[in-house]
Design an enzyme around this catalytic site. Structure first.
Site, PDB file in Angstrom:
ATOM      1  N   ILE A 324       0.849  -1.197   0.000  1.00 53.36           N
ATOM      2  CA  ILE A 324       0.000   0.000   0.000  1.00 53.36           C
ATOM      3  C   ILE A 324       0.885   1.249   0.000  1.00 53.36           C
ATOM      4  CG2 ILE A 324      -1.660   1.337   1.350  1.00 53.36           C
ATOM      5  CD1 ILE A 324      -2.789  -1.340   2.386  1.00 53.36           C
ATOM      6  N   GLN A 327       2.619   1.805  -3.394  1.00 52.61           N
ATOM      7  CA  GLN A 327       1.700   2.360  -4.381  1.00 52.61           C
ATOM      8  C   GLN A 327       1.424   3.836  -4.082  1.00 52.61           C
ATOM      9  OE1 GLN A 327       0.479   1.664  -7.194  1.00 52.61           O
ATOM     10  NE2 GLN A 327      -1.131   3.224  -7.343  1.00 52.61           N
ATOM     11  N   GLU A 328       1.348   4.170  -2.812  1.00 52.84           N
ATOM     12  CA  GLU A 328       1.025   5.543  -2.423  1.00 52.84           C
ATOM     13  C   GLU A 328       2.203   6.493  -2.652  1.00 52.84           C
ATOM     14  OE1 GLU A 328      -1.775   6.740  -1.594  1.00 52.84           O
ATOM     15  OE2 GLU A 328      -3.032   5.134  -0.796  1.00 52.84           O
ATOM     16  N   SER A 329       3.408   6.090  -2.229  1.00 52.75           N
ATOM     17  CA  SER A 329       4.514   7.053  -2.189  1.00 52.75           C
ATOM     18  C   SER A 329       5.840   6.537  -2.713  1.00 52.75           C
ATOM     19  CB  SER A 329       4.716   7.515  -0.739  1.00 52.75           C
ATOM     20  OG  SER A 329       5.212   6.426   0.048  1.00 52.75           O
ATOM     21  N   TYR A 452      -5.905   0.939  -8.536  1.00 46.62           N
ATOM     22  CA  TYR A 452      -5.262   0.944  -7.220  1.00 46.62           C
ATOM     23  C   TYR A 452      -5.209  -0.464  -6.630  1.00 46.62           C
ATOM     24  CZ  TYR A 452      -4.310   2.232  -2.359  1.00 46.62           C
ATOM     25  OH  TYR A 452      -3.757   2.334  -1.116  1.00 46.62           O
TER      26      TYR A 452
END
Length: 490
Positions: A324, A327-329, A452
């Protein structure tokens, strides 16, 4: 007196006769009962394999746990082949019991000895090892190809392979096809690996001990995150299928039920949707694989301890939390989006405040807040939703909001789908967005949510692959293989 004595002497004989008569009557009764029992059994229908499975309540599956079949992570199983087999078991009204083994050879051993009813070998349907087994129609189509290192010049044709060394698993369909194609190429050498797996072949190539590897496209796609220095090479112009495997016997009831099931799933698009969801797409192309490999080596070790700490605290797989965050940062604590979310877990200011995060750029706080928020959402998914669907739905809700996921499940139920199946629910998200817009309500960004979930799934599997697979140099050095030249094969 004389008559009395005779009468007394006669009594024992009468008693003996009466005893014999009783014994005979008992034998007759037993014989009649036995005959009736045998007749009754003969009149009862013999249960076939499908009936026996339904009666037992379990369908036993044996397979190699790998990216091409199914993943076992944190007590949960997912993967294209597993998802499909689980749907099949659900249709039969039974529980799917999975027995993971180490190699295709062990899978074949188990299915031949009737230790399981369904086998996932991961090898193609034309493989010679499957000749004495019953093979279903293809579940997925794969193509045969060569893989090479990035620093090599790609061959334009098979004739350019003269003097090169090509690795292939011995006794496979790839080996047979490759030999037939290379008979006119002088000097090319084949390394036939008698033991090990595709992973070992790719390791030999990665170490520079051979020049090319012949594999099917699914295997290379699955293991590509481990090998950033490798790339697609020449196509071998052959397409094969990966199929389900059954024991070959006169009883075809289970096999036929599986064939009917696969035909329906092909027709309704389920197979294609599963294939798309579990593919890696172009995420791990040459650039993506190098970038991910670099981040795994340099960035992940800085934060892995925090992911593991929150994993223990919240009961979630740390690799999922890491996926997660990636994927986010991309594991960048200073990441900031145009909308103002920031940090490793890209938290909004309101979410950070609700989770007790004071500094969103602090790695530990960000991971703690993001994990706590995801845990809240995950716990709100109804208990009736099994894994891995529960995780996929939680990820979609994490991205687009829990309210939209609740609406999507209700819509799926209304449309006679399964609200506990991510495959069914995700298919109805676009219709939900259209209905919400028509009613003037907020609509989810469906494309973003679907992307996502799939991206996190890809990174989740890649992180698990990198942290669970060990390519020991001593083991690879000791691999058993033959080297032969094609000139000797003419």
């Amino acid at each position: 007196m004389t008559g009395g004595k005779k009468a007394q002497r006669a009594r024992p004989h009468r008693k003996a006769l009466q005893l014999l008569q009783r014994i005979n009557r008992r034998h007759v009764k037993l014989a009649v009962a036995g005959t009736l029992a045998i007749t009754s059994l003969s009149l009862q229908p013999v249960r076939n394999a499908l009936d026996q499975i339904r009666s037992s309540g379990e369908l036993h599956l044996v397979g190699v746990s790998s990216p091409g079949t199914f993943f076992q992570q944190d007590g949960h199983i997912h993967g294209l082949q597993y998802e499909l087999a689980r749907q099949f078991a659900n249709e039969l009204g039974v529980k799917l019991v999975v027995d993971p083994v180490e190699s295709p050879q062990r899978v074949l051993h188990a299915i031949r000895r009737n230790q399981a009813q369904l086998a996932l070998t991961g090898i193609t349907a034309e493989d010679p090892r499957l000749k004495r087994l019953r093979v279903s129609d293809p579940v997925i189509e794969v193509r045969q190809q060569l893989v090479q290192r990035n620093d090599q010049i790609p061959p334009a044709s098979l004739q350019d392979l003269g003097g090169r060394v090509i690795g292939v698993m011995a006794g496979t369909a790839e080996a047979s096809h490759l030999k037939s194609q290379l008979r006119g190429v002088d000097g090319v050498k084949l390394v036939e690996l008698r033991q090990g797996q595709t992973l070992d072949l790719l390791s030999l190539l990665d170490e520079g001990r051979i020049d090319f590897v012949a594999v099917n496209s699914q295997d290379f796609d699955a293991f590509r995150p481990l090998f950033p220095a490798l790339r697609d090479s020449l196509s071998l112009d052959r397409t094969d299928g990966v199929s389900w495997v059954f024991l070959k016997s006169q009883d075809q009831s289970l096999y036929q039920a599986a064939q009917d099931f696969l035909a329906r799933k092909q027709a309704d698009g389920t197979l294609q949707r599963l294939t798309d969801f579990y593919s890696n797409g172009n995420v791990f192309d040459s650039y993506g694989a190098r970038s991910f490999s670099r981040d795994i080596a340099k960035r992940l070790p800085r934060y892995q301890g925090d992911f593991e700490k929150q994993s223990r605290a919240q009961g979630l797989d740390w690799r999922l939390l890491a996926a997660i965050s990636y994927q986010e940062s991309k594991w960048n604590p200073d990441a900031v989006s145009p909308t103002g979310v920031r940090g490793l877990m890209m938290l909004t200011s309101s979410t950070a405040a609700a989770m007790g995060v004071k500094d969103r750029t602090h790695a530990g706080e960000s991971i703690q807040g993001g994990t706590a928020y995801f845990k809240q959402i995950h716990d709100k998914v109804p208990a009736s939703v099994p894994e891995p669907d529960r995780t996929w739905m939680a990820l979609a809700a994490y991205n687009m909001g829990p309210g939209h996921m609740i609406q999507a499940r209700k819509l799926t139920k209304r449309l006679k789908g399964d609200p506990d199946s991510w495959l069914d629910v995700s298919r109805n998200l676009r219709q939900l967005a259209q209905e919400n817009r028509r009613r003037g309500k907020p609509a989810p960004d469906v494309g973003q949510a679907l992307h996502y979930v799939q991206q996190v799934r890809r990174y989740y599997d890649a992180i698990a692959l990198n942290t669970s697979v060990q390519r020991e140099a001593t083991r690879v050095a000791a691999l058993d293989f033959d080297i032969s030249t094609t000139t000797a094969l003419r």
